[in-house]
Design a protein around this motif. Structure first.
Motif, PDB file in Angstrom:
ATOM      1  N   GLN A  72       0.829  -1.208   0.000  1.00 28.39           N
ATOM      2  CA  GLN A  72       0.000   0.000   0.000  1.00 28.39           C
ATOM      3  C   GLN A  72       0.863   1.257   0.000  1.00 28.39           C
ATOM      4  OE1 GLN A  72      -2.082   1.057   3.643  1.00 28.39           O
ATOM      5  NE2 GLN A  72      -3.912   1.555   2.428  1.00 28.39           N
ATOM      6  N   LYS A  73       1.870   1.305   0.853  1.00 28.59           N
ATOM      7  CA  LYS A  73       2.761   2.470   0.948  1.00 28.59           C
ATOM      8  C   LYS A  73       3.435   2.744  -0.407  1.00 28.59           C
ATOM      9  CE  LYS A  73       6.907   3.915   3.482  1.00 28.59           C
ATOM     10  NZ  LYS A  73       7.657   3.699   4.723  1.00 28.59           N
ATOM     11  N   ALA A  75       2.398   1.650  -3.391  1.00 24.08           N
ATOM     12  CA  ALA A  75       1.384   2.006  -4.394  1.00 24.08           C
ATOM     13  C   ALA A  75       1.094   3.504  -4.322  1.00 24.08           C
ATOM     14  CB  ALA A  75       0.117   1.192  -4.169  1.00 24.08           C
ATOM     15  N   ARG A  76       0.953   4.020  -3.117  1.00 27.79           N
ATOM     16  CA  ARG A  76       0.716   5.462  -2.950  1.00 27.79           C
ATOM     17  C   ARG A  76       1.900   6.272  -3.462  1.00 27.79           C
ATOM     18  NH1 ARG A  76      -1.673   5.044   3.203  1.00 27.79           N
ATOM     19  NH2 ARG A  76      -3.847   4.668   2.631  1.00 27.79           N
ATOM     20  N   ALA A  77       3.108   5.839  -3.133  1.00 27.15           N
ATOM     21  CA  ALA A  77       4.313   6.562  -3.554  1.00 27.15           C
ATOM     22  C   ALA A  77       4.477   6.538  -5.073  1.00 27.15           C
ATOM     23  CB  ALA A  77       5.545   5.965  -2.873  1.00 27.15           C
ATOM     24  N   LYS A  79       2.090   6.142  -7.321  1.00 31.29           N
ATOM     25  CA  LYS A  79       1.030   6.960  -7.919  1.00 31.29           C
ATOM     26  C   LYS A  79       1.426   8.429  -7.901  1.00 31.29           C
ATOM     27  CE  LYS A  79      -3.980   7.801  -7.794  1.00 31.29           C
ATOM     28  NZ  LYS A  79      -3.928   9.253  -7.868  1.00 31.29           N
ATOM     29  N   GLU A  80       1.950   8.884  -6.769  1.00 36.25           N
ATOM     30  CA  GLU A  80       2.373  10.284  -6.646  1.00 36.25           C
ATOM     31  C   GLU A  80       3.600  10.569  -7.513  1.00 36.25           C
ATOM     32  OE1 GLU A  80       4.218  13.319  -3.312  1.00 36.25           O
ATOM     33  OE2 GLU A  80       2.896  11.705  -2.616  1.00 36.25           O
ATOM     34  N   GLU A  83       2.643  10.623 -11.133  1.00 35.66           N
ATOM     35  CA  GLU A  83       1.425  11.375 -11.431  1.00 35.66           C
ATOM     36  C   GLU A  83       0.429  10.507 -12.193  1.00 35.66           C
ATOM     37  OE1 GLU A  83       2.655  15.028 -13.316  1.00 35.66           O
ATOM     38  OE2 GLU A  83       3.767  15.664 -11.550  1.00 35.66           O
ATOM     39  N   ILE A  87      -3.494   2.916  -9.912  1.00 34.60           N
ATOM     40  CA  ILE A  87      -2.452   1.915  -9.659  1.00 34.60           C
ATOM     41  C   ILE A  87      -3.090   0.536  -9.801  1.00 34.60           C
ATOM     42  CG2 ILE A  87      -1.023   0.839  -7.851  1.00 34.60           C
ATOM     43  CD1 ILE A  87       0.288   3.345  -8.749  1.00 34.60           C
ATOM     44  N   VAL A 108       3.272  -3.608  -8.609  1.00 30.31           N
ATOM     45  CA  VAL A 108       2.630  -2.322  -8.381  1.00 30.31           C
ATOM     46  C   VAL A 108       2.902  -1.499  -9.636  1.00 30.31           C
ATOM     47  CG1 VAL A 108       2.588  -0.238  -6.959  1.00 30.31           C
ATOM     48  CG2 VAL A 108       2.962  -2.491  -5.885  1.00 30.31           C
ATOM     49  N   PRO A 110       1.870   1.833 -12.020  1.00 30.89           N
ATOM     50  CA  PRO A 110       1.151   3.081 -12.293  1.00 30.89           C
ATOM     51  C   PRO A 110       0.356   2.967 -13.592  1.00 30.89           C
ATOM     52  CG  PRO A 110       3.413   3.537 -11.622  1.00 30.89           C
ATOM     53  CD  PRO A 110       3.306   2.056 -11.875  1.00 30.89           C
TER      54      PRO A 110
END
Length: 143
Positions: A72-73, A75-77, A79-80, A83, A87, A108, A110
């Motif tokens: 999860q961590k 995936a968030r990173a 995605k950011e 941009e 995901i 993972v 993008p």
């Protein structure tokens, strides 16, 4: 259980032992994350447990409990960092599902509206591109 024994000579086992290099993004006592060398999208990474598991079918639930928050961590990173519009997280189990490396791992990836994934072709990405993409994610993680 799958009935199949875990083979520590798989490529991810070799990466964990330092026998094969990788573009590391994140590591803690239980997990390792690194760039996929055949990315289907810029920023495609893999998250693996350090504990031996062939796949999710034989994984210790305690291993999964530590692994999923890291997925999860990252995936968030990712995605950011890229941009991305979304995901995709993929995890394959046994040959019929498409699993080709028999060490538990999560992809993972993008994703962008209107763009299909590239095939996981066997064509390796340039090391410079992988290193730059790893740095983007590491930058977001604050490492």
């Amino acid at each position: 259980m799958t009935g199949q024994a875990y083979d520590s000579n798989n490529i991810f086992g070799k990466i964990l032992r330092g026998e094969i290099p990788c573009h590391r993004i994140y590591e803690d006592a239980d997990t390792l994350a690194f760039m996929d060398v055949m990315p289907q999208s810029p920023g495609h990474l893999l998250v693996i447990p350090k504990a031996p598991s062939r796949n999710i079918l034989d994984a210790d639930p305690a291993v999964l409990a530590k692994l999923i928050p890291v997925v999860q961590k990252l995936a968030r990173a990712a995605k950011e960092a890229f941009e991305a519009d979304g995901i995709t997280v993929i995890q394959f189990n046994e040959p019929a599902s498409g699993q080709t490396v028999y060490h538990l791992h999560f992809h993972v990836i993008p994703r962008y509206e209107g763009l299909a994934l590239k095939p996981h072709s066997g064509q390796m990405e340039d090391n410079g591109v992988l290193a730059a993409n790893a740095e983007k994610i590491i930058g977001v993680l604050g490492n």
